[in-house]
Design a protein around this motif. Structure first.
Motif, short mmCIF file in Angstrom:
data_model
loop_
_atom_site.label_atom_id
_atom_site.label_comp_id
_atom_site.label_asym_id
_atom_site.label_seq_id
_atom_site.Cartn_x
_atom_site.Cartn_y
_atom_site.Cartn_z
N LEU A 18 -7.56 10.17 0.98
CA LEU A 18 -7.19 11.40 0.02
C LEU A 18 -8.47 11.53 -0.29
N LEU A 19 -9.61 10.76 -0.86
CA LEU A 19 -10.43 11.18 -1.69
C LEU A 19 -11.81 11.93 -0.89
N SER A 20 -11.71 11.83 0.55
CA SER A 20 -12.53 12.00 0.95
C SER A 20 -12.69 13.78 1.35
N LEU A 21 -11.29 13.85 1.55
CA LEU A 21 -10.89 15.70 1.59
C LEU A 21 -11.86 16.38 0.68
N SER A 22 -12.27 16.00 -0.91
CA SER A 22 -13.94 17.21 -1.67
C SER A 22 -15.16 16.93 -0.37
N THR A 23 -15.15 15.92 0.01
CA THR A 23 -16.27 16.11 1.28
C THR A 23 -16.67 16.61 2.34
N PRO A 24 -17.28 16.39 3.23
CA PRO A 24 -17.50 17.08 4.56
C PRO A 24 -16.95 16.45 5.68
N LEU A 25 -16.75 15.55 5.44
CA LEU A 25 -15.60 14.52 6.79
C LEU A 25 -14.71 14.67 6.36
N LEU A 26 -13.89 15.78 5.48
CA LEU A 26 -12.68 15.81 5.58
C LEU A 26 -11.81 16.49 7.40
N ILE A 27 -12.96 16.96 7.60
CA ILE A 27 -12.74 17.26 9.09
C ILE A 27 -12.43 16.40 10.26
N ILE A 28 -12.54 14.89 9.61
CA ILE A 28 -12.58 14.00 10.93
C ILE A 28 -11.05 12.76 9.85
N THR A 29 -11.92 12.63 8.05
CA THR A 29 -10.59 11.90 7.95
C THR A 29 -8.79 12.18 8.17
N THR A 30 -9.41 14.07 7.99
CA THR A 30 -7.49 14.61 8.49
C THR A 30 -6.85 14.00 9.27
N LEU A 31 -7.31 13.47 10.63
CA LEU A 31 -6.85 13.29 11.67
C LEU A 31 -6.33 12.26 11.31
N PHE A 32 -6.89 10.61 10.85
CA PHE A 32 -6.48 9.58 10.52
C PHE A 32 -5.83 9.81 8.86
N MET A 33 -4.83 10.82 8.74
CA MET A 33 -4.85 10.57 6.96
C MET A 33 -3.07 9.76 6.54
N ILE A 34 -2.13 10.35 8.22
CA ILE A 34 -1.19 9.84 7.98
C ILE A 34 -1.00 8.05 8.61
N ILE A 35 -1.70 7.65 9.21
CA ILE A 35 -2.10 6.40 9.12
C ILE A 35 -2.08 5.33 8.74
N PRO A 36 -2.54 5.77 7.09
CA PRO A 36 -2.09 4.17 6.30
C PRO A 36 -0.61 3.75 5.72
N ALA A 37 0.01 5.51 5.39
CA ALA A 37 1.35 5.36 4.93
C ALA A 37 2.24 4.77 6.21
N VAL A 38 1.94 5.77 7.93
CA VAL A 38 2.76 4.79 8.30
C VAL A 38 2.83 3.48 8.39
N VAL A 39 1.79 2.82 9.01
CA VAL A 39 1.42 1.23 8.13
C VAL A 39 2.13 0.91 6.96
N LEU A 40 2.67 1.33 5.81
CA LEU A 40 2.66 0.82 4.86
C LEU A 40 4.47 1.45 4.79
N PHE A 41 4.77 1.65 5.21
CA PHE A 41 6.20 2.57 5.07
C PHE A 41 6.96 1.84 6.83
N THR A 42 6.41 1.19 7.37
CA THR A 42 6.96 0.87 8.74
C THR A 42 7.05 -1.14 8.29
N THR A 43 5.81 -1.63 7.33
CA THR A 43 6.21 -3.10 7.51
C THR A 43 6.70 -3.29 6.13
N LEU A 44 7.37 -2.44 4.81
CA LEU A 44 7.49 -2.45 3.21
C LEU A 44 9.31 -1.92 3.66
N ASN A 45 9.90 -2.37 2.58
CA ASN A 45 10.81 -2.14 2.54
C ASN A 45 10.48 -0.95 0.39
N THR A 46 11.48 0.14 0.92
CA THR A 46 11.38 1.34 0.33
C THR A 46 10.84 1.03 -0.68
#
Length: 305
Positions: A18-46
């Protein structure tokens, strides 16, 4: 909490993305943005998921509230895909759920921007092209070589129109790519956590419904009837439908080639080498149409006997 330290690491990874959105890397990091949340939501309870995500939202919220909105924007498809993973849905079902959610968010943003902020996509694209063309015009004034790169106002208008016409295809492909990238990375991660996730079908089993042939014929007819029109809903469908179907037939062609290699017991390297020209060279996707229209795979199987 079974994956306590791993979950903390994924929370930190989400914060950094999320912090990388303020850098030029956002073009790349946006493609991977939902990965951490998917892992967390799948492996943890609500409850555990909220405990891990809430600090991330608070930290980015202290920087700027806009980051909270962006985080929530990426959380929605993550929750959808995570929900499908928890249900042990098929890989294709999960991909489609993620893709449709991401695409729906894209369209909702355009709708809200148009309704609430009078956002005009055509004007925006034209302004961007004018902004890019302006420095080229200034350089071209003193450099004959650069003058060839300068676009006239008609050129800018034409490119702007063409760009807007293919926006639907761009959104669909972008949504699909983000979903595919997410699944490709999340699945092995979840498996390493001993959380089994269904895998995609082998490439040799990739087959489209035969109805895609009729869709293609419909696209050809629309192109012949409305291809000369400058604007309108039907020309936009025509401009986007045929390229999307060609991509689908490329996938079908690759599936057939992998099937052929598998049946002949050749090395998988051969299949990969055959797939490269299918992707790079125009026209080879016609093999996919033939594979749909005629029983090519059955013929390959019979010839093997």
């Amino acid at each position: 909490m079974k994956f306590r330290w791993t979950s903390v690491a994924w929370s930190i990874a989400y914060l950094l993305l999320l912090l990388s959105l303020s850098t030029p890397l956002l073009i790349i990091t946006t493609l991977f943005m939902i990965i951490p949340a998917v892992v967390l939501f799948t492996t943890l309870n609500t409850k555990q998921f909220i405990i891990h995500i809430l600090p991330v939202l608070l930290i980015v919220g202290l920087i700027t509230p806009v980051y909270v909105l962006i985080a929530v924007y990426f959380l929605i498809p993550a929750l959808v895909m995570g929900r499908w993973y928890k249900k042990r849905s098929s890989a294709m079902s999960t991909l489609l759920a993620g893709m449709i959610t991401i695409l729906g968010e894209f369209l909702l943003l355009l709708l809200l921007g148009t309704a609430l902020f009078n956002f005009d996509l055509t004007t925006y694209v034209n302004d961007v092209l004018q902004m890019v063309n302006s420095p080229l015009s200034e350089l071209g004034a003193g450099n004959p070589l650069m003058s060839e790169l300068k676009l006239s106002s008609e050129d800018v208008s034409t490119i702007s129109h063409m760009t807007v016409q293919i926006i639907p295809m761009t959104l669909i492909i972008s949504s699909f790519m983000i979903a595919v990238i997410t699944h490709s990375i999340v699945r092995p991660i979840l498996n390493s956590m001993e959380y089994a996730v269904p895998r995609m079908k082998p490439a040799r089993e990739w087959r489209l419904p035969r109805s895609f042939i009729w869709y293609y014929l419909l696209g050809v007819v629309l192109s012949l009837v409305f291809g000369g029109a400058d604007s309108g809903f039907m020309p936009m469908i025509s401009d986007n439908l045929l390229p999307l179907l060609r991509i689908a037939f490329i996938i079908q062609t690759i599936g057939f080639l992998f099937f052929l290699v598998y049946e002949r017991k050749w090395s998988k390297v051969v299949a990969l080498l055959l797939a490269i020209p299918v992707i790079l060279m125009p026209g080879l996707w016609i093999i996919g149409i033939v594979d749909l229209a005629f029983p090519l795979r059955e013929l390959v199987t019979k010839s093997k006997r």
